[in-house]
Scaffold this motif. Structure first.
Motif, PDB file in Angstrom:
ATOM      1  N   GLY A 319     -19.342  57.726   7.740  1.00 54.22           N
ATOM      2  CA  GLY A 319     -18.854  58.391   6.537  1.00 54.22           C
ATOM      3  C   GLY A 319     -19.268  59.840   6.469  1.00 54.22           C
ATOM      4  N   ALA A 320     -19.440  60.350   5.258  1.00 49.05           N
ATOM      5  CA  ALA A 320     -19.800  61.755   5.063  1.00 49.05           C
ATOM      6  C   ALA A 320     -21.081  62.082   5.814  1.00 49.05           C
ATOM      7  N   GLY A 321     -21.084  63.213   6.503  1.00 53.12           N
ATOM      8  CA  GLY A 321     -22.261  63.632   7.255  1.00 53.12           C
ATOM      9  C   GLY A 321     -22.256  63.198   8.701  1.00 53.12           C
ATOM     10  N   ALA A 322     -21.263  62.409   9.105  1.00 49.42           N
ATOM     11  CA  ALA A 322     -21.177  61.993  10.506  1.00 49.42           C
ATOM     12  C   ALA A 322     -20.898  63.208  11.385  1.00 49.42           C
ATOM     13  N   THR A 323     -21.344  63.142  12.624  1.00 45.00           N
ATOM     14  CA  THR A 323     -21.051  64.198  13.593  1.00 45.00           C
ATOM     15  C   THR A 323     -19.648  63.973  14.142  1.00 45.00           C
ATOM     16  N   THR A 324     -18.832  65.022  14.161  1.00 37.61           N
ATOM     17  CA  THR A 324     -17.434  64.867  14.560  1.00 37.61           C
ATOM     18  C   THR A 324     -17.079  65.801  15.711  1.00 37.61           C
ATOM     19  N   MET A 325     -16.030  65.420  16.416  1.00 31.87           N
ATOM     20  CA  MET A 325     -15.489  66.249  17.491  1.00 31.87           C
ATOM     21  C   MET A 325     -14.027  65.871  17.683  1.00 31.87           C
ATOM     22  N   CYS A 326     -13.192  66.854  17.976  1.00 36.04           N
ATOM     23  CA  CYS A 326     -11.797  66.571  18.299  1.00 36.04           C
ATOM     24  C   CYS A 326     -11.706  66.163  19.766  1.00 36.04           C
ATOM     25  N   VAL A 327     -11.137  64.997  20.003  1.00 33.83           N
ATOM     26  CA  VAL A 327     -11.055  64.450  21.357  1.00 33.83           C
ATOM     27  C   VAL A 327      -9.616  64.009  21.615  1.00 33.83           C
ATOM     28  N   PRO A 328      -9.213  63.901  22.877  1.00 42.29           N
ATOM     29  CA  PRO A 328      -7.871  63.387  23.164  1.00 42.29           C
ATOM     30  C   PRO A 328      -7.681  61.989  22.579  1.00 42.29           C
ATOM     31  N   LEU A 329      -6.478  61.728  22.089  1.00 44.43           N
ATOM     32  CA  LEU A 329      -6.175  60.424  21.508  1.00 44.43           C
ATOM     33  C   LEU A 329      -6.472  59.300  22.490  1.00 44.43           C
ATOM     34  N   SER A 330      -6.235  59.555  23.776  1.00 42.09           N
ATOM     35  CA  SER A 330      -6.496  58.527  24.790  1.00 42.09           C
ATOM     36  C   SER A 330      -7.976  58.159  24.837  1.00 42.09           C
ATOM     37  N   GLU A 331      -8.872  59.137  24.592  1.00 44.77           N
ATOM     38  CA  GLU A 331     -10.308  58.841  24.584  1.00 44.77           C
ATOM     39  C   GLU A 331     -10.683  57.992  23.373  1.00 44.77           C
ATOM     40  N   ASN A 332     -10.086  58.300  22.234  1.00 43.79           N
ATOM     41  CA  ASN A 332     -10.344  57.479  21.053  1.00 43.79           C
ATOM     42  C   ASN A 332      -9.889  56.044  21.289  1.00 43.79           C
TER      43      ASN A 332
END
Length: 359
Positions: A319-332
């Motif tokens: 939730g709020a405060g999580a570390t995020t990164m934009c990754v390729p959809l295939s990796e998700n």
């Protein structure tokens, strides 16, 4: 006598047209007869959406010929009768102008047209379907992605029967939310019109639910609310407890070969102090709430990128405060497959603990 006959004939014709018009009135229509054009225009033009980028970043309408031509690989093998609502939708707008949204650097919360999701363009529908078929272990060939969250979640149109499903690919969760596209779009428009969808202080969608409204929201209005208002009586709450690594619980080890950026995000999170000790949750609304709280303000500019978060949205630490990164959809998709497999193999159920051991 002939004049009387003519008058009676005119009255009969007039009564026929009155019956025809009344039978077609909105109040008497079944869900599968709701007009998609009318409902999507309500959504686009509603004051809640009107000043949001989600509305003015929508592309122009397509002709039926353009829609059918683009979707031809799908339409060729399916029952075309299911596609009427789909064609109506794209005759109003061709979805989000993705390149423009990316160039302007809009965060995800600004491009969501309905709670948690933006409308894919017809070309993106075909492209995303191809990606999901190649990289997702849970995707079914008949699922046509129409709305996407850019966090790995989708609202899909089932080309086999016209039903609408919501898919959380990272958790391998899915459920039917409407019998057809017309009913789904109408349900959202109705909630907007009735003031049940609103924006909270973070610019994220809330859906007001009370005991008296619950039946209508979940059954009549179709949409299964991604967000539950903090004031609602049936809000799902979890006590968040941070532990050191638990002893005697399963350890999750990711294979990072096909998802290097996902693994890097986890390393970054743990290096910044995020816990390795996680507690699984299975409530779908809380998972979506966690994911949107973590990713709502993230801007993913590269094509086919999606927001990844750690701790996972399917844990009480997410939730709020999580570390995020934009990754390729295939990796998700790869991460989702591994995580779902881990849950199954180790019988990790709701509120069970596990450790994120690697990467």
């Amino acid at each position: 006598m002939s004049q009387l006959f003519n008058v009676l004939a005119l009255l009969l014709v007039a009564s026929f047209f009155l019956v025809e018009r009344s039978s077609a009135s909105p109040s008497s229509r079944d869900n599968d007869e709701f007009d998609v054009k009318e409902s999507i225009e309500i959504i686009i033009n509603h004051p809640l959406n009107k000043e949001r980028p989600a509305s003015y970043l929508l592309g122009p309408p397509l002709t039926e010929e353009e829609i059918v031509l683009t979707l031809k690989p799908v339409l060729e093998t399916r029952d075309v009768s299911h596609f009427d609502g789909l064609i109506q939708l794209y005759k109003v707008t061709n979805g989000l102008k993705t390149l423009e949204a990316e160039a302007d650097g809009h965060p995800l919360k600004d491009i969501w047209l309905i709670p948690g999701y933006y409308l894919l363009s017809v070309h993106e529908v075909v492209e995303t379907l191809s990606i999901m078929m190649r990289t997702s272990g849970v995707w079914i060939p008949s699922w046509l992605p129409l709305f996407a969250s850019r966090t790995g979640d989708f609202v899909v149109f089932d080309t086999e029967n016209g039903h609408i499903h919501e898919i959380l690919t990272k958790e391998s969760l899915r459920w039917e939310v409407a019998p057809n596209l017309q009913a789904f779009i109408h349900g959202i428009a109705k909630q907007l019109r009735d003031g049940r969808i609103l924006l909270n202080e973070n610019g994220l969608y809330d859906v007001i639910i009370t005991d008296s409204q619950k039946h209508e929201i979940y059954e009549d209005s179709i949409l299964d609310a991604p967000f539950v208002s903090p004031n609602a009586r049936n809000t799902f709450n979890i006590e968040i407890v941070v532990h050191e690594e638990n002893v005697g619980v399963p350890n999750l080890d990711f294979n990072c070969t096909n998802m290097p950026r996902v693994c890097q995000n986890i390393r970054n999170a743990i290096a910044s102090g995020k816990t390795r000790s996680l507690q699984r949750i299975t409530d779908k609304n809380q998972i979506k709430k966690n994911r949107q709280a973590a990713c709502g303000k993230v801007t993913c500019t590269a094509p086919n990128n999606s927001c990844d978060e750690y701790p996972f949205a399917s844990t009480s630490q997410g939730g709020a405060g999580a570390t995020t990164m934009c990754v390729p959809l295939s990796e998700n998709n790869s991460q989702g497959g591994q995580l779902a497999g881990f849950y199954r193999k180790n019988n990790v159920k709701d509120k069970d603990w596990f450790n994120m051991r690697s990467p």
